[in-house]
Design a protein around this motif. Structure first.
Motif, short mmCIF file in Angstrom:
data_model
loop_
_atom_site.label_atom_id
_atom_site.label_comp_id
_atom_site.label_asym_id
_atom_site.label_seq_id
_atom_site.Cartn_x
_atom_site.Cartn_y
_atom_site.Cartn_z
N LEU A 87 0.86 -1.19 0.00
CA LEU A 87 0.00 0.00 0.00
C LEU A 87 0.89 1.23 0.00
O LEU A 87 1.67 1.43 0.94
N ASP A 88 0.79 2.03 -1.03
CA ASP A 88 1.61 3.23 -1.20
C ASP A 88 0.89 4.43 -0.59
O ASP A 88 -0.30 4.62 -0.80
N HIS A 89 1.60 5.24 0.20
CA HIS A 89 1.05 6.47 0.79
C HIS A 89 -0.26 6.22 1.54
O HIS A 89 -1.26 6.89 1.30
N GLY A 90 -0.23 5.23 2.45
CA GLY A 90 -1.41 5.02 3.28
C GLY A 90 -1.57 6.19 4.24
O GLY A 90 -0.66 6.49 5.02
N SER A 183 10.29 14.78 -6.33
CA SER A 183 8.86 15.07 -6.17
C SER A 183 8.08 14.16 -7.11
O SER A 183 8.66 13.59 -8.04
N HIS A 184 6.81 13.98 -6.82
CA HIS A 184 5.99 13.09 -7.65
C HIS A 184 5.69 13.73 -9.01
O HIS A 184 5.72 14.95 -9.14
N GLY A 185 5.40 12.88 -9.97
CA GLY A 185 4.92 13.37 -11.25
C GLY A 185 6.02 13.59 -12.28
O GLY A 185 7.17 13.17 -12.10
N LEU A 213 12.98 5.52 -2.28
CA LEU A 213 12.99 6.80 -3.00
C LEU A 213 11.62 7.00 -3.64
O LEU A 213 11.23 6.24 -4.54
N HIS A 214 10.90 8.00 -3.15
CA HIS A 214 9.63 8.38 -3.79
C HIS A 214 9.94 9.36 -4.92
O HIS A 214 11.00 9.98 -4.96
N GLY A 215 9.00 9.45 -5.89
CA GLY A 215 9.21 10.40 -6.97
C GLY A 215 10.45 10.07 -7.77
O GLY A 215 11.23 10.94 -8.14
N ALA A 216 10.67 8.79 -8.04
CA ALA A 216 11.93 8.36 -8.64
C ALA A 216 11.88 8.17 -10.15
O ALA A 216 12.90 7.83 -10.76
N VAL A 256 12.45 1.68 -5.17
CA VAL A 256 12.43 2.83 -6.07
C VAL A 256 11.04 3.00 -6.67
O VAL A 256 10.67 2.32 -7.63
N ASN A 257 10.26 3.91 -6.12
CA ASN A 257 8.86 4.08 -6.53
C ASN A 257 8.75 4.63 -7.94
O ASN A 257 9.30 5.70 -8.23
N THR A 258 8.05 3.88 -8.78
CA THR A 258 7.97 4.22 -10.21
C THR A 258 6.53 4.13 -10.69
O THR A 258 5.97 3.03 -10.80
ZN LIG Z 1 5.37 8.50 -3.43
#
Ligand SMILES: [Zn+2]
Ligand SMILES: O=C(COP(=O)(O)O)N(O)CCCOP(=O)(O)O
Length: 311
Positions: A87-90, A183-185, A213-216, A256-258
């Motif tokens: 679960l991402d960003h709960g 950052s995201h996006g 790493l978020h926003g990767a 590594v969040n993609t």
């Molecule tokens: Zn994220």
């Protein structure tokens, strides 16, 4: 096989390679991701945001969580690679509990918008409950600029290394996401892509945990170009260059969040197909190029992060 995320990330942390955590919202992205990971003999972390769970369950997040657990388990049980569902960003306690109840491998409790003490208190609570159910836990310190779900963070708040030490020691989390400048996006940097490697190195040294790493996403311009040739407008898009990404893995990033890279590859393939075949209306045909490009991005990402063959 369907595994606990810790199993994948503890190995990656010990051996200093990265494992992509790919976001999904539907069946097609899952198929493309698992096809790519299987071909590369790579572990795969599938992740869904709260938005994805509401989307799949048509507003019923218990249903959405069960749909994703069942879809992922159905495929994972027949694959030789380890697959986890995260679960991402709960943020909503009820959705976190729905995912634990449904059988997710791990959950992120994202209380990074609270002050430090509240973030720590909330995270400790969730970690205690998740661990009692055999589920591993991710949490975050610092903030990524941009829209994170519906929370607008004005600018980046980089992780505080001293806070990270106390946070990781007291919260019992399994893996930790330090904000180091991403950052995201698709519009991550105005100028040069600069991440705070120094903070990252210190956080790894002090916590010794698998790091996230978020926003990767790299926002691969090859697919941006294809999408723009077929009507998209992604002007000014810029992600984390692959050499920068490799540096973060060298200094201890393991998950590594993609998401954005998959979205761009998919829409590029879909736009290209629809422009070239005006007669087609079978979704098994008109999604094919989209899924092929997405699978290609998955395999390229695995090569960059070094998780091929790590099963
Ligand atoms: Zn994220
Ligand atoms: O870190 C990332 C992805 O980063 P990226 O944009 O660089 O791929 N994520 O956690 C993905 C967040 C997706 O949330 P939502 O479904 O609400 O849009």
């Amino acid at each position: 096989s369907y595994v606990n995320t810790r199993e994948i990330l503890d190995k990656a942390s010990k051996e200093y390679y990265g494992v992509a955590a790919f976001n999904i919202n539907n069946l097609e992205f899952l198929q493309a991701i698992l096809a790519g990971a299987a071909e590369k003999k790579s572990p795969a972390i599938i992740e869904t945001s709260e938005g994805a769970i509401k989307y799949a369950g048509m507003g019923d997040y218990f249903k959405g969580a069960r749909i994703f657990v069942n879809m992922v388990k159905e495929f994972a049980n027949d694959l030789d690679i380890p697959v986890a569902l995260h679960l991402d960003h709960g943020k909503d306690f009820n959705i976190i509990m729905a995912c634990i109840k449904a059988g997710y491998s791990s959950v992120m409790i994202d209380a990074s918008h609270y002050d430090f003490e509240d973030n720590l208190r909330i995270t400790k609570d969730v970690a205690r409950i998740a661990h009692a159910a055999g589920v591993s836990v991710e949490a975050e310190l610092g903030q990524l600029a941009g829209i994170e779900d519906n929370v607008e963070a004005a600018e980046n708040v980089l992780v505080n290394v001293d806070q990270a030490e106390k946070f990781c020691a007291e919260s019992e989390i399994d893996f930790f996401a330090p904000a180091i400048g991403t950052s995201h996006g698709a519009f991550k940097f105005k100028g040069e892509a600069k991440l705070d490697y120094d903070r990252l190195k210190k956080v790894k040294e002090i916590t010794g945990k698998p790091l996230v790493l978020h926003g990767a996403s790299s926002v691969v311009q090859e697919y941006v170009k294809i999408a723009e040739e077929h009507g998209a407008d992604f002007g000014g898009s810029k992600g984390v260059p692959s050499d920068v990404l490799k540096e973060t893995v060298k200094f201890g990033i393991n998950k590594v969040n993609t998401d954005t890279d998959l979205r761009i590859a998919y829409i590029a393939g879909l736009r290209e197909y629809l422009d070239n075949d005006s007669k087609q209306f079978d979704p098994r045909k008109y999604y094919k190029v989209a899924m092929d490009y997405t699978k290609q991005v998955v395999m390229d990402r695995i090569d960059i992060l070094g998780s091929a063959g790590k099963i």
